[in-house]
Design an enzyme around this catalytic site. Structure first.
Site, PDB file in Angstrom:
ATOM      1  N   GLU A  47      50.829  17.626  -1.906  1.00  0.00           N
ATOM      2  CA  GLU A  47      49.368  17.741  -1.949  1.00  0.00           C
ATOM      3  C   GLU A  47      48.946  19.194  -1.737  1.00  0.00           C
ATOM      4  O   GLU A  47      48.074  19.715  -2.448  1.00  0.00           O
ATOM      5  CB  GLU A  47      48.769  16.847  -0.866  1.00  0.00           C
ATOM      6  N   ASP A  51      47.069  21.329  -4.741  1.00  0.00           N
ATOM      7  CA  ASP A  51      45.752  21.936  -4.541  1.00  0.00           C
ATOM      8  C   ASP A  51      45.728  23.351  -5.108  1.00  0.00           C
ATOM      9  O   ASP A  51      44.766  23.761  -5.768  1.00  0.00           O
ATOM     10  CB  ASP A  51      45.428  21.947  -3.047  1.00  0.00           C
ATOM     11  N   ASP A 120      43.849  12.880  -2.509  1.00  0.00           N
ATOM     12  CA  ASP A 120      45.092  13.449  -1.976  1.00  0.00           C
ATOM     13  C   ASP A 120      46.277  13.130  -2.886  1.00  0.00           C
ATOM     14  O   ASP A 120      47.138  13.988  -3.128  1.00  0.00           O
ATOM     15  CB  ASP A 120      45.361  12.904  -0.572  1.00  0.00           C
ATOM     16  N   GLU A 123      46.220  15.312  -6.030  1.00  0.00           N
ATOM     17  CA  GLU A 123      46.744  16.653  -5.780  1.00  0.00           C
ATOM     18  C   GLU A 123      48.268  16.634  -5.675  1.00  0.00           C
ATOM     19  O   GLU A 123      48.946  17.532  -6.190  1.00  0.00           O
ATOM     20  CB  GLU A 123      46.139  17.224  -4.498  1.00  0.00           C
TER      21      GLU A 123
END
EC number: 3.1.26.3
Length: 230
Positions: A47, A51, A120, A123
């Protein structure tokens, strides 16, 4: 959901448009922290990576697509396109939560945590796509699925914090007040809970992987509440 079945992984790979060389990466991307005692075995590290991958691809796309816009205008677009709302929308478009490994909870808790799990996991999947296929593969997925979101705003959007501040100041209510309610997770992938208050008009909470993102989520939630009361 238990360990992801091979047929399920294959179905998700069809949706993602990429056949993984290392399917363990994809399985880890689907593993929520609530399902394992070893957080490094969950999807949190992916994650964190995803991002940054999303940020790079969106930043490069905006730079190329809007050559006449200044930094502040690009930044507002960027904030909207990398927000939890945008990630959740894309995740829902591909039914990503159906593939996620999460702790068994009641329907109310599941509904309340949906946006967090969806964004989440999205990502984390981007991080897995990057590690397995490189930036070209991850970037192609982002460009395909974020293209409609980019095209929705002819003018740069106003970020939620700015919009809430202008709303409050127009009514002589002073500046919105933001406070940290909670901080959870490891140092490399924290989750902040921020509360925003506008005097005499309401309170709302927001979560995010940074204080800034959580403040934006809280501001967006309070704006949504205020719109319903107008």
């Amino acid at each position: 959901m238990a360990a992801t079945a091979k047929s399920t992984l294959e179905a998700l790979q069809d949706i993602l448009g990429h056949s993984f060389t290392d399917e363990d990466l994809l399985e880890q991307a689907l593993r929520h922290a609530s399902t394992t005692e070893q957080r490094t075995k969950s999807n949190e590290r992916l994650e964190f990576l995803g991002d940054r991958v999303l940020g790079l691809v969106i930043a490069e796309t905006l730079y190329a697509q809007f050559p006449s816009e200044e930094e502040g205008e690009l930044a507002r677009r960027f904030a909207g396109l990398t927000s939890r709302e945008a990630l959740t929308r894309i995740a829902d478009d591909i039914n990503l939560v159906d593939f996620a490994q999460t702790q068994t909870v009641d329907a109310e808790t599941l509904a309340r945590s949906h946006a967090s799990v969806a964004s989440d996991t999205m990502e984390a999947v981007l991080g897995a796509l990057y590690l397995d296929g490189g930036l070209d593969i991850a970037g192609a997925f982002v460009q395909k699925h974020w293209d409609a979101l980019i095209g929705e705003d002819i003018e740069p959007p106003k970020d939620a914090k700015t919009a809430l501040q202008e709303w409050a100041q127009a009514r002589a209510l002073g500046l919105p007040q933001y406070t940290i309610v909670n901080r959870t997770g490891p140092d490399h992938a924290p989750t902040f809970t921020i509360r925003v208050m506008v005097k005499d008009f309401g309170v709302a909470d927001g979560e995010g992987s940074s204080r800034r993102n959580a403040e934006q989520e809280a501001a967006a939630e309070l704006l949504a509440q205020l719109e319903k009361t107008q």
